[in-house]
Scaffold this active site. Structure first.
Site, PDB file in Angstrom:
ATOM      1  N   ALA A  78       0.862  -1.176   0.000  1.00  0.00           N
ATOM      2  CA  ALA A  78       0.000   0.000   0.000  1.00  0.00           C
ATOM      3  C   ALA A  78       0.903   1.231   0.000  1.00  0.00           C
ATOM      4  CB  ALA A  78      -0.873  -0.021   1.243  1.00  0.00           C
ATOM      5  N   GLY A 126       0.736  -5.086   1.186  1.00  0.00           N
ATOM      6  CA  GLY A 126      -0.462  -5.286   0.375  1.00  0.00           C
ATOM      7  C   GLY A 126      -0.186  -6.044  -0.914  1.00  0.00           C
ATOM      8  N   GLU A 162      -0.266  -9.560   0.012  1.00  0.00           N
ATOM      9  CA  GLU A 162      -1.656  -9.902   0.334  1.00  0.00           C
ATOM     10  C   GLU A 162      -2.491 -10.135  -0.922  1.00  0.00           C
ATOM     11  OE1 GLU A 162      -1.607  -6.462   3.076  1.00  0.00           O
ATOM     12  OE2 GLU A 162      -2.739  -7.773   4.413  1.00  0.00           O
ATOM     13  N   GLU A 204       4.826  -4.652   7.504  1.00  0.00           N
ATOM     14  CA  GLU A 204       4.031  -3.601   8.159  1.00  0.00           C
ATOM     15  C   GLU A 204       4.489  -3.306   9.576  1.00  0.00           C
ATOM     16  OE1 GLU A 204       2.767  -6.118   6.409  1.00  0.00           O
ATOM     17  OE2 GLU A 204       1.166  -5.392   5.088  1.00  0.00           O
TER      18      GLU A 204
HETATM   19  N1  CAA Z   1       4.553   3.244  -0.802  1.00  0.00           N
HETATM   20  C1  CAA Z   1       4.903   4.380  -1.410  1.00  0.00           C
HETATM   21  N2  CAA Z   1       6.027   4.518  -2.133  1.00  0.00           N
HETATM   22  C2  CAA Z   1       6.819   3.435  -2.236  1.00  0.00           C
HETATM   23  C3  CAA Z   1       6.518   2.215  -1.636  1.00  0.00           C
HETATM   24  C4  CAA Z   1       5.313   2.140  -0.895  1.00  0.00           C
HETATM   25  N3  CAA Z   1       4.883   0.992  -0.312  1.00  0.00           N
HETATM   26  N4  CAA Z   1       7.493   1.333  -1.907  1.00  0.00           N
HETATM   27  C5  CAA Z   1       8.391   1.980  -2.672  1.00  0.00           C
HETATM   28  N5  CAA Z   1       7.983   3.257  -2.882  1.00  0.00           N
HETATM   29  C6  CAA Z   1       8.663   4.316  -3.632  1.00  0.00           C
HETATM   30  C7  CAA Z   1       9.815   4.894  -2.871  1.00  0.00           C
HETATM   31  O1  CAA Z   1       9.371   5.861  -1.934  1.00  0.00           O
HETATM   32  C8  CAA Z   1      10.637   5.477  -4.000  1.00  0.00           C
HETATM   33  O2  CAA Z   1      10.030   6.689  -4.407  1.00  0.00           O
HETATM   34  P1  CAA Z   1      10.927   8.072  -4.467  1.00  0.00           P
HETATM   35  O3  CAA Z   1      11.953   7.757  -5.528  1.00  0.00           O
HETATM   36  O4  CAA Z   1       9.922   9.077  -4.873  1.00  0.00           O
HETATM   37  O5  CAA Z   1      11.512   8.226  -3.126  1.00  0.00           O
HETATM   38  C9  CAA Z   1      10.447   4.481  -5.138  1.00  0.00           C
HETATM   39  O6  CAA Z   1       9.262   3.746  -4.807  1.00  0.00           O
HETATM   40  C10 CAA Z   1      11.585   3.506  -5.271  1.00  0.00           C
HETATM   41  O7  CAA Z   1      11.772   2.875  -4.016  1.00  0.00           O
HETATM   42  P2  CAA Z   1      13.191   2.794  -3.271  1.00  0.00           P
HETATM   43  O8  CAA Z   1      14.054   3.920  -3.681  1.00  0.00           O
HETATM   44  O9  CAA Z   1      12.915   2.610  -1.816  1.00  0.00           O
HETATM   45  O10 CAA Z   1      13.753   1.452  -3.921  1.00  0.00           O
HETATM   46  P3  CAA Z   1      14.798   0.440  -3.254  1.00  0.00           P
HETATM   47  O11 CAA Z   1      15.163  -0.521  -4.336  1.00  0.00           O
HETATM   48  O12 CAA Z   1      15.878   1.153  -2.544  1.00  0.00           O
HETATM   49  O13 CAA Z   1      13.955  -0.349  -2.132  1.00  0.00           O
HETATM   50  C11 CAA Z   1      12.040  -1.529  -1.284  1.00  0.00           C
HETATM   51  C12 CAA Z   1      12.895  -1.167  -2.510  1.00  0.00           C
HETATM   52  C13 CAA Z   1      12.846  -2.413  -0.322  1.00  0.00           C
HETATM   53  C14 CAA Z   1      10.825  -2.300  -1.788  1.00  0.00           C
HETATM   54  C15 CAA Z   1      11.611  -0.244  -0.536  1.00  0.00           C
HETATM   55  O14 CAA Z   1      11.048   0.655  -1.496  1.00  0.00           O
HETATM   56  C16 CAA Z   1      10.592  -0.462   0.530  1.00  0.00           C
HETATM   57  O15 CAA Z   1      10.931  -0.913   1.604  1.00  0.00           O
HETATM   58  N6  CAA Z   1       9.297  -0.121   0.251  1.00  0.00           N
HETATM   59  C17 CAA Z   1       8.245  -0.224   1.223  1.00  0.00           C
HETATM   60  C18 CAA Z   1       7.781  -1.660   1.384  1.00  0.00           C
HETATM   61  C19 CAA Z   1       6.722  -1.764   2.450  1.00  0.00           C
HETATM   62  O16 CAA Z   1       6.936  -1.487   3.612  1.00  0.00           O
HETATM   63  N7  CAA Z   1       5.502  -2.212   2.041  1.00  0.00           N
HETATM   64  C20 CAA Z   1       4.388  -2.378   2.938  1.00  0.00           C
HETATM   65  C21 CAA Z   1       3.517  -1.169   2.925  1.00  0.00           C
HETATM   66  S1  CAA Z   1       2.307  -1.192   4.208  1.00  0.00           S
HETATM   67  C22 CAA Z   1       1.004  -2.097   3.585  1.00  0.00           C
HETATM   68  O17 CAA Z   1       1.048  -2.609   2.484  1.00  0.00           O
HETATM   69  C23 CAA Z   1      -0.197  -2.161   4.474  1.00  0.00           C
HETATM   70  C24 CAA Z   1      -1.219  -3.162   4.119  1.00  0.00           C
HETATM   71  O18 CAA Z   1      -1.201  -4.289   4.556  1.00  0.00           O
HETATM   72  C25 CAA Z   1      -2.327  -2.807   3.277  1.00  0.00           C
END
Ligand code: CAA
Length: 250
Positions: free
Chosen positions: A63, A108, A111, A131
């Site tokens: 998400a 998500g 999921e 999360e």
């Molecule tokens: N939401 C919003 N933006 C996201 C995102 C997310 N879940 N995941 C990645 N992005 C964005 C980053 O912010 C970045 O954007 P900017 O360039 O504008 O900063 C772009 O995508 C590229 O990401 P990274 O630079 O972080 O890429 P990376 O290769 O260094 O890392 C990654 C990749 C490990 C996947 C890292 O992006 C990350 O940890 N993302 C978040 C993953 C996460 O925590 N997901 C769970 C979300 S909570 C959820 O889903 C709740 C639910 O159950 C419904």
């Protein structure tokens, strides 16, 4: 367009395309995904649905965290409900759904993959429910479906730690059915195989398996009702006649 639906014969390929955010789902993208899945659920021409992410890096990185960072509880409930709707469509639509996981399937994203009937991973795929590291918990079905698919022990470890696992470990814990490259080609070949089977029998198979572990009493009865279908008559007769069955979907 952030959700692309392409047809490959009787197969619908749904691609989530928001690559600048690793296909993370914001309200617009998730609403569109939900709407497209609703259409596909009712579309008799689509016999199987393959869900994938655009680009080389991600299936869905979760998400949208930026969007969630300002949500109040009531808004977060609606956001959770929207994700549940999309996941429920994948889980319950009367045709097979296959996730072709080509990269990060986190939060998500994991999921949505879990809500599909079958999951295939590329060797680069990564799975997790991170999360907990954001101070929240999975909200689109992960606490239940990860436990159902991999068992409570695996689900608790992954959800408590937020640990991200690679494709081989995902295969070992039963989170994916197979690891294959290129994963979309593999998913499409299985989808084509399924599209040639009786859609009536497949829909019933899905409905019955979805009742597990509580569906045992229903099975004999539903099995019997299916014998009224043209497809059952055709499939059984074709075996006896030593020919390939031609299923008509009735
Ligand atoms: N939401 C919003 N933006 C996201 C995102 C997310 N879940 N995941 C990645 N992005 C964005 C980053 O912010 C970045 O954007 P900017 O360039 O504008 O900063 C772009 O995508 C590229 O990401 P990274 O630079 O972080 O890429 P990376 O290769 O260094 O890392 C990654 C990749 C490990 C996947 C890292 O992006 C990350 O940890 N993302 C978040 C993953 C996460 O925590 N997901 C769970 C979300 S909570 C959820 O889903 C709740 C639910 O159950 C419904």
């Amino acid at each position: 367009m952030s959700i692309d639906v392409a047809r490959d014969g009787a197969i619908a390929v749904v691609t989530i395309d928001r690559q600048d955010a690793l296909n993370a789902l914001d309200v617009e993208t998730l609403t569109e995904l939900r709407d497209r899945l609703r259409e596909l659920a009712d579309d008799g021409e689509a016999r199987a649905v393959v869900l994938t992410g655009a680009g080389e890096k991600a299936f869905v990185a979760g998400a949208d965290i930026k969007y969630m960072s300002s949500l109040e509880p009531e808004q977060a409930k609606s956001w959770g409900a929207l994700g549940h709707e999309a996941a429920r469509l994948l889980e319950a639509m009367p045709k097979p759904t296959i996730a072709a996981v080509n990269g990060f399937a986190l939060g998500g994203g994991c999921e949505l993959a879990l809500a599909c009937d079958i999951r295939y991973a590329s060797s680069r795929a990564k799975f997790g429910q991170p999360e907990i590291n954001l101070g929240i918990v999975p909200g689109w079905g992960g606490t239940q479906r990860l436990a159902r698919v991999c068992g409570i022990g695996v689900a608790k470890e992954l959800i408590y730690t937020g640990r991200v696992i690679d494709a081989e470990e995902a295969l070992r814990v039963g989170l994916v059915n197979a690891v294959a490259d290129p994963v979309l080609d593999h998913a499409l070949s299985v989808a084509r195989e399924l599209a040639a089977k009786s859609p009536v029998a497949l829909a019933l198979a899905k409905r019955l398996v979805n009742m597990a572990p509580g569906g045992l009493e229903r099975e004999a009865d539903e099995f019997g009702d299916l014998f009224a279908s043209e497809d059952a008559k055709e499939g059984l007769a074709a075996f006896v006649d030593k020919r390939t069955p031609r299923f008509v979907g009735r």
